[in-house]
Design a protein around this motif. Sequence first.
Motif, short mmCIF file in Angstrom:
data_model
loop_
_atom_site.label_atom_id
_atom_site.label_comp_id
_atom_site.label_asym_id
_atom_site.label_seq_id
_atom_site.Cartn_x
_atom_site.Cartn_y
_atom_site.Cartn_z
N ALA A 48 -56.79 -44.12 55.17
CA ALA A 48 -57.05 -43.89 53.60
C ALA A 48 -55.81 -43.43 53.13
O ALA A 48 -55.32 -44.00 51.78
N MET A 49 -55.21 -42.63 53.69
CA MET A 49 -53.91 -42.28 53.18
C MET A 49 -52.66 -43.42 53.20
O MET A 49 -51.95 -43.62 52.18
N SER A 50 -52.85 -44.29 54.14
CA SER A 50 -52.01 -45.42 54.32
C SER A 50 -52.03 -46.39 52.97
O SER A 50 -51.21 -47.06 53.15
N THR A 51 -53.38 -46.58 52.62
CA THR A 51 -53.50 -47.42 51.53
C THR A 51 -53.89 -46.99 50.16
O THR A 51 -54.26 -47.62 49.30
N LEU A 52 -53.39 -45.73 49.96
CA LEU A 52 -53.94 -45.01 48.82
C LEU A 52 -52.96 -45.48 47.51
O LEU A 52 -53.39 -45.74 46.45
N GLY A 53 -51.74 -45.77 47.82
CA GLY A 53 -51.04 -46.23 46.69
C GLY A 53 -50.84 -45.08 45.83
O GLY A 53 -50.85 -43.90 46.17
N PRO A 54 -49.90 -45.37 44.26
CA PRO A 54 -49.55 -44.44 43.73
C PRO A 54 -50.82 -43.50 43.10
O PRO A 54 -51.81 -44.28 42.65
#
Length: 341
Positions: A49-55
């Motif tokens: 989830a962190m790796s795809t969270l975005g801004p």
Amino acid sequence: MAPLPATPSNRTLTGMERAAAIMLALGETHGAPLWAQLDELEVRELSAAMSTLGPVDPGVVEDLLVNFVGSMSSTSGLVGNVDSTERLLTQLLPKERVNQIMEEIRGPAGRTMWEKLSNVQEQVLASYLKNEYPQTVAVVLSRLRAEQAARVLAIFPDDFALDVVRRMLAMESVQKDILERIEQTLRSEFMSGLSQSSKQDPHEQMAEIFNSFDRQTEARFLSKLEEAAKESADRIKQLMFTFDDLGKLDSAGVQTLLRDAPRDKLAVALKGASQTMRDFFMGNMSSRASKMLLDDIEAMGPVRLRDVDEAQSILVNLAKDLAASGQISIVKSKGEDELVY
């Protein structure tokens, strides 16, 4: 570099995204005690989830960290991506564990071990599993897609496959620690070995390319390569699988090939083949079938070399497909070593 656009303050985050934003905001110092409380699965899910969270908008961050509003009031937001996730995990977890997690996030074969297994050829997976305890095999197959599990079972010896099926039928829920041990074994022994063995010899790769050339192009490149690097040229020629290598098939193998070979392509391929190859194929056919094939060859008249190359290539590729599925065994151009596909 222009700043990254912030997300709207009314952005709706999922529960896992909220957790990811909080962990990124807490960073190494404040986040370490929380990471230590997570199990393996939670770490993987949160890391993904962190790796795809975005801004994430600063206002959203402040709302999530309301208990820390004093220290977060001047924040300029954060960006969750693969690199920031890996940097943070490196500060908190052992390197081997970080590598495993990031491999699952980045890897094209899937995020989890079971998704990765779904991309492994059934023949390869069956070859590994047949040496494992049947109960372990039952657990592994129960985690795969039904169609993949069925194809793996079909490759096993009947007695072994039946034992595995019975264990799958009697299986209850698998304890978490047992499942984790199996995953770890698959990752360290099977997937790691598969990754190393999949690094193809450049000569093998080039031999496959040369196999795809027509006869004139192949001869031209080999001639030039022999002048520049004779040792490499010789190695490539040894690794190439040609139409003439079909003559090394055993009787059962050539009959399997003939069963699946398009009759019109077989006739064209033999039109441009040596008499030895014609005799080989026809010697493995019934008298009636070989006579019909010979009539087809004689009736077609002159045939372009390009068409002969194409037809022979089709038969070679068919033989490779049959070898890959374990139906026949084929050997290299200049040796007795079996090719394993």
